[in-house]
Design a protein around this motif. Structure first.
Motif, PDB file in Angstrom:
ATOM      1  N   GLY A 132       0.765  -1.118   0.029  1.00  9.07           N
ATOM      2  CA  GLY A 132       0.023   0.064   0.120  1.00  9.07           C
ATOM      3  C   GLY A 132       0.741   1.125  -0.058  1.00  9.07           C
ATOM      4  O   GLY A 132       2.084   1.251  -0.615  1.00  9.07           O
ATOM      5  N   THR A 133       0.382   2.169   0.680  1.00  7.45           N
ATOM      6  CA  THR A 133       0.957   3.510   0.555  1.00  7.45           C
ATOM      7  C   THR A 133       1.113   4.093   1.951  1.00  7.45           C
ATOM      8  O   THR A 133       0.225   4.170   2.802  1.00  7.45           O
ATOM      9  CB  THR A 133       0.289   4.537  -0.420  1.00  7.45           C
ATOM     10  N   VAL A 134       2.385   4.981   2.255  1.00 12.67           N
ATOM     11  CA  VAL A 134       2.466   5.507   3.453  1.00 12.67           C
ATOM     12  C   VAL A 134       2.465   6.962   3.012  1.00 12.67           C
ATOM     13  O   VAL A 134       3.252   7.263   1.902  1.00 12.67           O
ATOM     14  CB  VAL A 134       3.764   5.022   3.951  1.00 12.67           C
ATOM     15  N   VAL A 135       1.796   7.918   3.800  1.00 13.79           N
ATOM     16  CA  VAL A 135       1.784   9.225   3.343  1.00 13.79           C
ATOM     17  C   VAL A 135       2.438  10.026   4.596  1.00 13.79           C
ATOM     18  O   VAL A 135       1.913   9.898   5.664  1.00 13.79           O
ATOM     19  CB  VAL A 135       0.301   9.611   3.092  1.00 13.79           C
ATOM     20  N   VAL A 136       3.279  10.977   4.346  1.00 16.37           N
ATOM     21  CA  VAL A 136       3.982  11.508   5.362  1.00 16.37           C
ATOM     22  C   VAL A 136       3.861  13.106   5.427  1.00 16.37           C
ATOM     23  O   VAL A 136       4.179  13.707   3.979  1.00 16.37           O
ATOM     24  CB  VAL A 136       5.322  11.294   5.639  1.00 16.37           C
ATOM     25  N   GLU A 176      -5.681  19.298   5.981  1.00 20.06           N
ATOM     26  CA  GLU A 176      -6.595  19.030   4.896  1.00 20.06           C
ATOM     27  C   GLU A 176      -5.810  18.462   3.652  1.00 20.06           C
ATOM     28  O   GLU A 176      -6.278  17.437   3.006  1.00 20.06           O
ATOM     29  CB  GLU A 176      -7.299  20.239   4.363  1.00 20.06           C
ATOM     30  N   GLU A 177      -4.835  18.904   3.527  1.00 18.74           N
ATOM     31  CA  GLU A 177      -3.941  18.463   2.192  1.00 18.74           C
ATOM     32  C   GLU A 177      -3.457  17.090   2.397  1.00 18.74           C
ATOM     33  O   GLU A 177      -3.595  16.124   1.636  1.00 18.74           O
ATOM     34  CB  GLU A 177      -2.753  19.425   1.875  1.00 18.74           C
ATOM     35  N   ILE A 178      -2.886  16.792   3.602  1.00 20.25           N
ATOM     36  CA  ILE A 178      -2.357  15.630   3.917  1.00 20.25           C
ATOM     37  C   ILE A 178      -3.586  14.460   3.610  1.00 20.25           C
ATOM     38  O   ILE A 178      -3.264  13.520   3.362  1.00 20.25           O
ATOM     39  CB  ILE A 178      -1.729  15.487   5.467  1.00 20.25           C
ATOM     40  N   LEU A 179      -4.766  14.742   4.258  1.00 19.48           N
ATOM     41  CA  LEU A 179      -5.736  14.032   4.304  1.00 19.48           C
ATOM     42  C   LEU A 179      -6.321  13.766   2.995  1.00 19.48           C
ATOM     43  O   LEU A 179      -6.773  12.691   2.299  1.00 19.48           O
ATOM     44  CB  LEU A 179      -7.028  14.221   5.335  1.00 19.48           C
ATOM     45  N   ARG A 180      -6.291  14.690   2.197  1.00 20.50           N
ATOM     46  CA  ARG A 180      -6.992  14.629   0.684  1.00 20.50           C
ATOM     47  C   ARG A 180      -5.803  13.677   0.049  1.00 20.50           C
ATOM     48  O   ARG A 180      -6.119  12.714  -0.741  1.00 20.50           O
ATOM     49  CB  ARG A 180      -6.681  15.967   0.187  1.00 20.50           C
ATOM     50  N   VAL A 181      -4.337  13.801  -0.002  1.00 18.33           N
ATOM     51  CA  VAL A 181      -3.548  12.993  -0.348  1.00 18.33           C
ATOM     52  C   VAL A 181      -3.721  11.436   0.052  1.00 18.33           C
ATOM     53  O   VAL A 181      -3.641  10.408  -0.638  1.00 18.33           O
ATOM     54  CB  VAL A 181      -2.057  13.599  -0.162  1.00 18.33           C
ATOM     55  N   ALA A 182      -3.827  11.314   1.362  1.00 18.34           N
ATOM     56  CA  ALA A 182      -4.036   9.897   1.922  1.00 18.34           C
ATOM     57  C   ALA A 182      -5.339   9.423   1.255  1.00 18.34           C
ATOM     58  O   ALA A 182      -4.975   7.980   0.914  1.00 18.34           O
ATOM     59  CB  ALA A 182      -4.199  10.036   3.323  1.00 18.34           C
TER      60      ALA A 182
END
Length: 135
Positions: A3-7, A82-88
């Motif tokens: 999967g994907t990890v977003v930081v 909001e940007e972190i959550l959007r990308v996630a």
């Protein structure tokens, strides 16, 4: 875990600690890593917006690991959380990694607004990382 990890990354000790931990998690689990950097409310004139040199260093470090990765430097005007959550959401992230600042006793009663919003609103696991204490 694949999967994907977003930081969420900002050029600070907390941001660097979050990036390093996210990179370690992605390597450990064979995940894609997406680094998200944005200024305060998408303003690229704030100190939290990484310089081109910072972004080049991140890309270079990730290329050396061989990780599938992307670096997103958003200027759309969204708040950092909001940007972190959007990308996630777009990336269907399995984990979000965020940095946490050391707080005073009173400050410990409240999380920072970015970390609090990510922790409360994320649709996946969230790992909060503290920067190592200076000695």
């Amino acid at each position: 875990m694949t999967g994907t990890v977003v930081v969420g990354y900002i050029p600070s000790p907390e941001g660097i600690a979050a990036f390093e931990r996210a990179k370690d998690e992605a390597v450990l689990h064979g995940s894609r890593l997406v680094v998200v950097n944005t200024g305060q409310n998408g303003d690229f004139a704030t100190p939290s917006f990484a310089t081109p040199q910072d972004i080049d260093a991140i890309r270079s470090e990730l290329e050396q690991t061989g990780l599938d990765h992307d670096v997103v430097q958003a200027t759309g005007g969204l708040a950092a959380a909001e940007e972190i959550l959007r990308v996630a959401d777009v990336e269907n992230a399995t984990l979000i990694v965020i940095g946490m600042r050391q707080r005073s006793p009173v400050g410990k009663l409240f999380l920072g607004s970015t970390s609090q919003q990510v922790l409360l609103d994320a649709q996946c696991a969230v790992l909060a990382v503290k920067a190592p204490r200076a000695r």
